[in-house]
Design a protein around this motif. Structure first.
Motif: not given
Lengths: 170, 240
Positions: A151, A140-141, A137, A145-149
């Motif tokens: 990962r 991502g911040q 998380e 980008i999104r946390p899933v990205s």
């Protein structure tokens, strides 16, 4: 005496503490992003000063470490983009193609040297995850980008590192 | 090699360039931080106005010395925060300040965001004509058994020796101490000592309150004790 630690004193302590705990990692991230040692030191200092100014302005900072990495990443990318533009134009003026060297990256057979051969985004994600120990998380911040990205980038980077290690073994 | 083994190796290995970090002095106040920040950004704006092409041409004209764009003076060295620096000869004849040269007082411990800390104020006693600021300033925390729990020393920045400065009688300086990430068992009656060069000086909060132990922020990560440089203090004189 008998007064509590003032808020202003406490800001200074927080920034000093941030420098002691995270300075080397912020520096390392800047190097992963292509800055020289001197430029990385500049970027770390700018990050620390910005942190102090933000704390003094009572900006809502929930997690100072994550905030610092996010700010630092932007500073590094600004400097990196600027250098890249200068390098390309200088190459053009000299009539040469840009070779886009990655400054400060040692050609050594260590795992981190292999990380430095990954694409820029993967380098950053791997560093933030395994050296800065940030959550997906927070990564991502930091990178926007999104946390899933985040990962997914890590997973692809690990795949690629595995391939590199196998190639080294051959 | 599996992902797990690569992950373990990445966590266990340290990139060589991390060791290249040379911490620079931080300013004494937020106002100075603003000034330094503006100074760091001003050259970049100037270069931007001049245009990328002009910068590139300059670079080539200078013998393709890209590294000189960001000079070594990018970070302004405030270091002593206004403490007067002596000439070499003056520093050479003055003795280094020792524990007997200072009155020492400490705020009650406070903190937030994972750190606990205090501000220590030192005043050069009137009986001391003048002395030279210690080359290293540090702090350590011990438990009731005398076991050292955390040590922090103000680093000499950039590999340069610590700046020397003359401290006259009545001069008052202060430093900040911050303790972070204690993941062990709660220590028994921790105590704080100031380290002036290698001499230890016990420091108790002036109101008799206890040292606050910081929370655990990362298991497996070391506990840290951060110490700032001695800065001029604007507080009313202590001990008088």
């Amino acid at each position: 005496m008998g007064t509590a630690v003032g808020e202003r004193d406490h800001d200074r302590i927080l920034v000093t503490d941030l420098q002691a705990r995270r300075g080397a990692e912020l520096h390392g991230l800047a190097c992963r992003l292509g800055l020289s040692t001197e430029e990385a030191d500049d970027a770390v200092q700018e990050t620390l000063l910005r942190a102090w100014v933000a704390l003094d302005a009572r900006e809502p900072i929930r997690h100072l470490d994550a905030w610092a990495f996010r700010t630092h990443y932007r500073i590094c990318m600004d400097r990196h983009r600027w250098q890249r533009r200068v390098r390309r134009l200088a190459d053009r003026l000299r009539g040469q193609d840009s070779v886009a060297p990655i400054a400060g990256i040692a050609d050594r057979l260590t795992l981190w040297a292999m990380v430095d051969r990954l694409p820029e985004r993967q380098r950053a994600v791997v560093y933030l995850r395994y050296r800065a120990d940030l959550s997906f998380e927070d990564i991502g911040q930091t990178l926007g980008i999104r946390p899933v990205s985040a990962r997914s980038h890590v997973s692809r980077a690990l795949d690629r590192l595995g391939e590199m290690l196998r190639e080294e073994d051959r | 090699m599996t992902h797990e083994r690569i992950e373990a190796a990445l966590r266990g290995d340290t990139p060589a360039d991390e060791g290249g970090y040379r911490p620079r002095p931080l300013p004494a106040t937020a106002a100075e931080a603003r000034v330094q920040l503006a100074a760091m950004r001003r050259p970049a704006r100037g270069i931007a106005l001049a245009g990328v092409v002009a910068a590139a041409a300059l670079v080539i004209a200078a013998g393709w010395a890209l590294g000189t764009i960001d000079s070594d003076d990018g970070g302004i060295d405030v270091g002593n925060g206004g403490t007067p620096s002596p000439g070499p000869s003056e520093a050479g004849v003055l003795p280094a300040c020792g524990p007997d040269d200072f009155l020492v007082a400490s705020d009650p411990w406070g903190g937030a965001a994972g750190s606990r800390g205090t501000t220590i104020v030192l005043r050069v006693v009137d009986s001391t004509a003048a002395c030279v600021k210690p080359q290293t300033v540090g702090a350590e925390i011990r438990d009731a058994d005398g076991t050292v729990l955390a040590v922090g020393v103000f680093q000499t920045f950039g590999g340069r020796p610590a700046p020397t400065a003359r401290l006259a009688a009545g001069t008052q300086v202060e430093l900040g101490v911050a303790w972070s990430n204690w993941c062990g068992a709660p220590p028994t009656a921790p105590t704080l000592s100031l380290l002036l060069d290698s001499v230890s000086v016990p420091v108790e909060p002036s109101d008799g309150s206890a040292i606050l132990v910081p929370p655990c922020m990362g298991v497996g990560q070391p506990t840290t004790l951060s110490v700032t440089d001695l800065q001029p203090s604007e507080r009313p004189p202590i001990g008088g």
